[in-house]
Design an enzyme around this catalytic site. Sequence first.
Site, PDB file in Angstrom:
ATOM      1  N   GLY A  28       0.842  -1.185   0.000  1.00  0.00           N
ATOM      2  CA  GLY A  28       0.000   0.000   0.000  1.00  0.00           C
ATOM      3  C   GLY A  28       0.878   1.236   0.000  1.00  0.00           C
ATOM      4  CE1 TYR A  29       3.244   2.910  -4.195  1.00  0.00           C
ATOM      5  CE2 TYR A  29       1.203   1.688  -4.432  1.00  0.00           C
ATOM      6  CZ  TYR A  29       2.515   1.928  -4.798  1.00  0.00           C
ATOM      7  OH  TYR A  29       3.092   1.157  -5.773  1.00  0.00           O
ATOM      8  CG  LEU A  30       2.660   4.595   4.397  1.00  0.00           C
ATOM      9  CD1 LEU A  30       3.987   4.493   5.114  1.00  0.00           C
ATOM     10  CD2 LEU A  30       1.505   4.495   5.389  1.00  0.00           C
ATOM     11  CD  GLU A  82      -2.070   7.723  -0.846  1.00  0.00           C
ATOM     12  OE1 GLU A  82      -2.077   7.126  -1.946  1.00  0.00           O
ATOM     13  OE2 GLU A  82      -1.476   8.791  -0.660  1.00  0.00           O
TER      14      GLU A  82
END
Length: 184
Positions: A28-30, A82
């Site tokens: 996942g993307y912070l 996100e």
Amino acid sequence: MIEIERKFLVTSNAFIKDATRHNRIVQGYLSSSSERTVRVRIKGFKGYLTIKGKSNESGLSRYEWEKEIPLEEAEQLLKLCEKGVIDKTRYDVIVGSHIYEVDVFTKENEGLIIAEVELNKENEIFEKKGIEGFRKFQQENEEKPLEPGTAFYLVKSILELNVQAKTRIVEVIVMSRNSPETGV
């Protein structure tokens, strides 16, 4: 470290028979701004935190920093990501002197298969095989979509005007003096 990679859309799973190994990856993307991305990933039973900078002017390379982190920390960080956590299986396929990492996506991205290869130099194919070899490579891969380059977000914003106006008020035409076969 500078990352130089090429990505290709894969339309078959025939590569699986040639894979030397595979791992499940959840990531996942912070942060996923156009200036940088901050990714947390669990690959097998290991956690990783990766920061990638903005692509250079050619769109062919960018800065990448990665650090292994404890699995438990990666699991906690995934909860902060996100929307749109990615789940995929990565297969390693050796082709010549390169390892292609082929990702078979599941869940929200079911059916998507992307292959990527890391190069030592942006112009590696051109230097090793000359202009004819590079032209052949470009022609063989001309139908494969590229990752968004440096102008992608500008063009996307301009085209968004059509959506807001609910009619076609702008058009984008990309022109180049370079060879259409090689980009050189």
